[in-house]
Design a protein around this motif. Structure first.
Motif: not given
Lengths: 114, 114
Positions: A9-10, B47-49, B51, B91
DNA sequence: ACAGGACATCGACGGGCGTCGATGTCTGAA
DNA sequence: TTCAGACATCGACGCCCGTCGATGTCCTGT
């Protein structure tokens, strides 16, 4: 540890809470994370004068006076309650800053997703 | 018990939090009242997303993978985090309702003095 | 000075919590 | 099918927490 060439993931950007911040706020949360103490704060806050003496708080619970005194001490040590002795009785009042700090904590960008 | 004819203060009126309410909210507070779990929630939220997978969260702490997994389970059981398994990785994402519930709790009239 | 009440403190008990190493389960790749 | 990795679960350990009875401290009438 994940393989950097095979990221799942990022990699966690953004400005998260620091470890020091967490260590500082956690005791405040821990002091409030008890049903008896929550009711104590609620009882004091909802009082007409904004404060309450221990004798009346005792009557609201099926607990020993020693236990109530202990919970009040925990809340006072955490900065949630103010303590004032007037004559024979001791009055506790809530510190609005403490509760506001918790409220704002869970509205801060570090804890609120986009 | 205080003598009714010699009251020390006004007898706690107003609408305070009920015992059931306190018993219901306390576990949510207790789940958040830990520095590691606070940082976990903060890391995921920032977090950017929105998750994060467990492998990256592991790297952010000097703790065993078993311990991180335990904390994530506590947060998930309390309704703070959502869990989704995609392939090999798992996640976690924050549930904004849970955090909003805490934020509103400390702005409610039952806990905010006049 | 004395007695009684309001509240805090002390010591002890049982249970829950945070952490760990070891092991289990599931998934994707070779 | 087999293997390796990601994550969860298990059992155990030490420690802290909530509760209690007993006792101490301080204040106020008498």
């Amino acid at each position: 540890m994940s393989d950097p060439g095979l990221a799942c993931c990022t990699p966690l950007s953004g400005t998260a809470m620091s470890a020091d911040q967490a260590e500082q706020v956690a005791p405040l949360l821990k002091a409030l994370a008890d049903p008896v103490r929550l009711r104590l704060v609620s009882l004091i806050a909802s009082s007409t004068t904004g404060e309450a003496c221990v004798c009346d708080l005792n009557d609201a619970f099926d607990l020993t006076q020693a236990t109530i005194s202990h919970h009040l001490k925990v809340l006072h040590s955490a900065g949630v309650l103010d303590r004032e002795k007037r004559g024979v009785w001791v009055y506790y009042a809530v510190r609005p800053e403490a509760l506001a700090a918790v409220a704002s904590l869970f509205q801060a960008p570090a804890l609120t997703p986009a």
